[in-house]
Design an enzyme around this catalytic site. Sequence first.
Site, PDB file in Angstrom:
ATOM      1  N   HIS E  14       0.585  -1.572  -0.125  1.00 34.76           N
ATOM      2  CA  HIS E  14      -0.101   0.212   0.278  1.00 34.76           C
ATOM      3  C   HIS E  14       0.691   1.258   0.091  1.00 34.76           C
ATOM      4  O   HIS E  14       2.296   1.330  -0.028  1.00 34.76           O
ATOM      5  CB  HIS E  14      -1.401   0.352   0.904  1.00 34.76           C
ATOM      6  CG  HIS E  14      -0.782   0.204   2.319  1.00 34.76           C
ATOM      7  ND1 HIS E  14      -1.295   0.770   3.601  1.00 34.76           N
ATOM      8  CD2 HIS E  14       0.500   0.226   2.850  1.00 34.76           C
ATOM      9  CE1 HIS E  14      -0.017   1.002   5.102  1.00 34.76           C
ATOM     10  NE2 HIS E  14       0.527   0.419   3.995  1.00 34.76           N
ATOM     11  N   CYS E  33       5.738   6.664   3.897  1.00 35.30           N
ATOM     12  CA  CYS E  33       4.719   5.408   3.875  1.00 35.30           C
ATOM     13  C   CYS E  33       4.088   6.035   2.570  1.00 35.30           C
ATOM     14  O   CYS E  33       2.969   5.646   1.868  1.00 35.30           O
ATOM     15  CB  CYS E  33       3.642   6.035   5.108  1.00 35.30           C
ATOM     16  SG  CYS E  33       4.049   4.735   6.117  1.00 35.30           S
ATOM     17  N   HIS E  39       5.115   0.330  -0.504  1.00 33.95           N
ATOM     18  CA  HIS E  39       5.736  -0.380   0.314  1.00 33.95           C
ATOM     19  C   HIS E  39       4.991  -1.283   0.696  1.00 33.95           C
ATOM     20  O   HIS E  39       3.703  -1.898   0.118  1.00 33.95           O
ATOM     21  CB  HIS E  39       6.231   0.234   1.843  1.00 33.95           C
ATOM     22  CG  HIS E  39       5.490   0.846   1.941  1.00 33.95           C
ATOM     23  ND1 HIS E  39       4.726   1.963   1.855  1.00 33.95           N
ATOM     24  CD2 HIS E  39       5.432   0.290   3.704  1.00 33.95           C
ATOM     25  CE1 HIS E  39       4.125   2.399   2.898  1.00 33.95           C
ATOM     26  NE2 HIS E  39       3.683   1.370   4.457  1.00 33.95           N
ATOM     27  N   HIS E  41       3.274  -4.857   3.813  1.00 40.32           N
ATOM     28  CA  HIS E  41       3.416  -5.446   4.784  1.00 40.32           C
ATOM     29  C   HIS E  41       2.589  -6.796   5.057  1.00 40.32           C
ATOM     30  O   HIS E  41       1.987  -7.344   4.157  1.00 40.32           O
ATOM     31  CB  HIS E  41       2.187  -4.232   5.964  1.00 40.32           C
ATOM     32  CG  HIS E  41       2.968  -3.027   6.457  1.00 40.32           C
ATOM     33  ND1 HIS E  41       3.966  -3.185   7.085  1.00 40.32           N
ATOM     34  CD2 HIS E  41       2.199  -2.018   5.902  1.00 40.32           C
ATOM     35  CE1 HIS E  41       4.127  -1.520   7.087  1.00 40.32           C
ATOM     36  NE2 HIS E  41       3.305  -0.954   6.316  1.00 40.32           N
ATOM     37  N   ASP E  79      -5.405 -10.400  -0.052  1.00 39.13           N
ATOM     38  CA  ASP E  79      -3.540 -10.991  -0.326  1.00 39.13           C
ATOM     39  C   ASP E  79      -2.859 -10.716  -1.086  1.00 39.13           C
ATOM     40  O   ASP E  79      -3.759 -11.578  -2.344  1.00 39.13           O
ATOM     41  CB  ASP E  79      -3.998 -12.436  -0.110  1.00 39.13           C
ATOM     42  CG  ASP E  79      -2.993 -12.930   0.111  1.00 39.13           C
ATOM     43  OD1 ASP E  79      -1.487 -12.725   1.459  1.00 39.13           O
ATOM     44  OD2 ASP E  79      -2.049 -14.210   0.147  1.00 39.13           O
ATOM     45  N   HIS E  80      -1.997 -10.232  -1.265  1.00 42.87           N
ATOM     46  CA  HIS E  80      -0.869 -10.553  -2.305  1.00 42.87           C
ATOM     47  C   HIS E  80      -1.705  -9.850  -3.541  1.00 42.87           C
ATOM     48  O   HIS E  80      -1.205  -9.294  -4.819  1.00 42.87           O
ATOM     49  CB  HIS E  80      -0.574 -11.212  -3.475  1.00 42.87           C
ATOM     50  CG  HIS E  80       0.638 -12.435  -2.306  1.00 42.87           C
ATOM     51  ND1 HIS E  80       0.046 -12.939  -0.989  1.00 42.87           N
ATOM     52  CD2 HIS E  80       1.888 -12.829  -2.552  1.00 42.87           C
ATOM     53  CE1 HIS E  80       1.639 -14.196  -0.593  1.00 42.87           C
ATOM     54  NE2 HIS E  80       2.740 -13.438  -1.572  1.00 42.87           N
ATOM     55  N   GLU E 125      -0.376  -4.492  11.283  1.00 44.40           N
ATOM     56  CA  GLU E 125       0.546  -4.052  11.006  1.00 44.40           C
ATOM     57  C   GLU E 125       1.864  -4.361  10.700  1.00 44.40           C
ATOM     58  O   GLU E 125       2.440  -4.842   9.957  1.00 44.40           O
ATOM     59  CB  GLU E 125       0.139  -2.379  10.251  1.00 44.40           C
ATOM     60  CG  GLU E 125       0.526  -2.104   9.208  1.00 44.40           C
ATOM     61  CD  GLU E 125       0.014  -0.562   8.911  1.00 44.40           C
ATOM     62  OE1 GLU E 125      -0.227  -0.228   7.469  1.00 44.40           O
ATOM     63  OE2 GLU E 125       0.788   0.305   9.750  1.00 44.40           O
TER      64      GLU E 125
END
Lengths: 136, 136, 136, 136, 136, 136
Positions: E14, E33, E39, E41, E79-80, E125
């Site tokens: 994100h 950010c 980047h 998580h 996810d991904h 996170e």
Amino acid sequence: MVYVTRIEHFNAAHRLFRSDWSDEKNAMVFGKCANKNGHGHNFTLEVTVKGDPDPDTGYVIDLKRLKEIIHHRVIDRLDHKNLNLDVPFLQNVQPSIENIIACIWQELLPHIPASAKLHRITLHETNSNYCEYFGG
Amino acid sequence: MVYVTRIEHFNAAHRLFRSDWSDEKNAMVFGKCANKNGHGHNFTLEVTVKGDPDPDTGYVIDLKRLKEIIHHRVIDRLDHKNLNLDVPFLQNVQPSIENIIACIWQELLPHIPASAKLHRITLHETNSNYCEYFGG
Amino acid sequence: MVYVTRIEHFNAAHRLFRSDWSDEKNAMVFGKCANKNGHGHNFTLEVTVKGDPDPDTGYVIDLKRLKEIIHHRVIDRLDHKNLNLDVPFLQNVQPSIENIIACIWQELLPHIPASAKLHRITLHETNSNYCEYFGG
Amino acid sequence: MVYVTRIEHFNAAHRLFRSDWSDEKNAMVFGKCANKNGHGHNFTLEVTVKGDPDPDTGYVIDLKRLKEIIHHRVIDRLDHKNLNLDVPFLQNVQPSIENIIACIWQELLPHIPASAKLHRITLHETNSNYCEYFGG
Amino acid sequence: MVYVTRIEHFNAAHRLFRSDWSDEKNAMVFGKCANKNGHGHNFTLEVTVKGDPDPDTGYVIDLKRLKEIIHHRVIDRLDHKNLNLDVPFLQNVQPSIENIIACIWQELLPHIPASAKLHRITLHETNSNYCEYFGG
Amino acid sequence: MVYVTRIEHFNAAHRLFRSDWSDEKNAMVFGKCANKNGHGHNFTLEVTVKGDPDPDTGYVIDLKRLKEIIHHRVIDRLDHKNLNLDVPFLQNVQPSIENIIACIWQELLPHIPASAKLHRITLHETNSNYCEYFGG
């Protein structure tokens, strides 16, 4: 040479005892682990392979493929099972983590793709105990 | 008012099933958890009490004392046991974490010293599942 | 050959400094670790032995016995202690994790049963720092 | 000889794909990891050096110094970055953990003080995957 | 009334920024950010429901069913993925954990079986940050 | 209303005792925690604030700002310190986790920005003990 590890989990019951020993001797040697009706653990299994990364993919091994092998050969046969009674490849084996890990090695070894080499298995029984095996 | 928590562990076997149901129905409802010979877990138990810190000691409760109570009333009776067969206070109880946690509450409640109040119990079954109970 | 590890914990205070150095030099070299009144950690100790599983028990070593040895020789002498002042086997030793781990090795080595061999000690000081020692 | 490890973290995005392959082939080989707009991880990096403790300090290496080196050479350049696009030392590298770890080794090696020797790097991508590299 | 929690994971990219702000303002407000190429998580999601255990099963909710709901409504869609670009239910949402958690609540709420009640969502996170939401 | 938590760490020494009690009484009441030369812990501190996410940023609070406040008011004054001797805001306080947590609340409360509200502090002393405080 890079070492790559996949971590999987299984939850199982077991009991440590010898049928040719008296209850007293089993209790003396194995303590609480000899409880007649068994006990159980959340086992954590780490499988490490080594090799050179593929120039195209950067993979030593496709970890999705390694996950499938571990599930097919090990997790599907141990998860939510009784290790004394339900697992053909542990028949007549005292199910200590030392013996389980050597049997898991034998189950996995023929199925690891040729480009990688099985290097180490780690088996965690509790937050206080684990064992490692390098195959010999 | 401060909330103080002590964390303890027990390793146990269990099986989810109803003896008045067919094997097929048990398998359909409980899945792998109905395995005939059981499976097991490393359970983690958190017991939270609340109260005002004692002016002399700074303690809501002496955590050594709380540890002893948890061990005497719960851990010594559940650790390395089969929760379906070995535990008097779980007789005739389906050993889901929801039912186990309510029974643990009943075992602990009369033994918490008057200066503190039992507030919450948390029971972790795996790294993916846990439940909490506040007593009512 | 299987490698078996037992994990134990101790909580201790320590301070890094040299009495033959000025306060300024100690602060420059050791930073916050030179604080005059000490600081402390939850240390985690892993002790790994290796050997062949016993044919009767499946054990490289009885982990209850290994736990007792670790507690008798190490934990009982370090837990809730000041590592600079309270521990005979750390007298005149700078209590860095590198020095502590070598001293723990010396304390444990003569007490490991002959059937197993002390292989590795791991000492965790924080979630960011740990050290390993193989005895030489 | 003692082995000392420092653990640091970085959070980054990446995508596994080859620009000379079709979308279909990338999806077939890399699965979800080929997602066009990327995904990401909390990476955990362990850097292990080995050496003899200094007689004055008890240190193999000052871990504050090792932390600074890791941050200056690695974390500051990878944290909150896109590993495909933002990192000069990963240009034209397929950002698998196997390839990233070898590049991190090359970045760190010239900067480790002479008194210690870079021994091992461990890179954790998720709770299920990690890799280790010993430099050759 | 018992509270039952299921824990699942997703790995995503994100970026925090506003397209109506200058790069300078985005960098000033969001720091690292705001990195242009994103980047990522390893997010951990905990979903807690409450209710009375079923007399037959001992379940507040079948956790296999809750897992399926969480995967179908949330994990499979996050996810991904890139949370700024790939997720219809996060369109036009600043993907802070505070905003993501409220959107996840809206996605899950209509799908929780009537016997249980959605009580709390927790979204981690990093090892240093998490948020909780109770739906209002 | 969303609850946001920041987690920080400090490593400190402490000793539980009363100077107006005999050594025997201190040992009887506080056990190992009364050790004359102190002991120590890796403390983990969780600070939870609640509020509505800002429409522009999606933040209840900028976690970088919350981190700075926690470090400036708490971590910088407790980390690598002796809690009995080195901390002005703990003078004449028995340094139990119950008392420490209430003092940390008082230190933080005036410094939380008006848009958020201090909701809960959690202080972990070991893997077995923690306490929570809601300010009253």
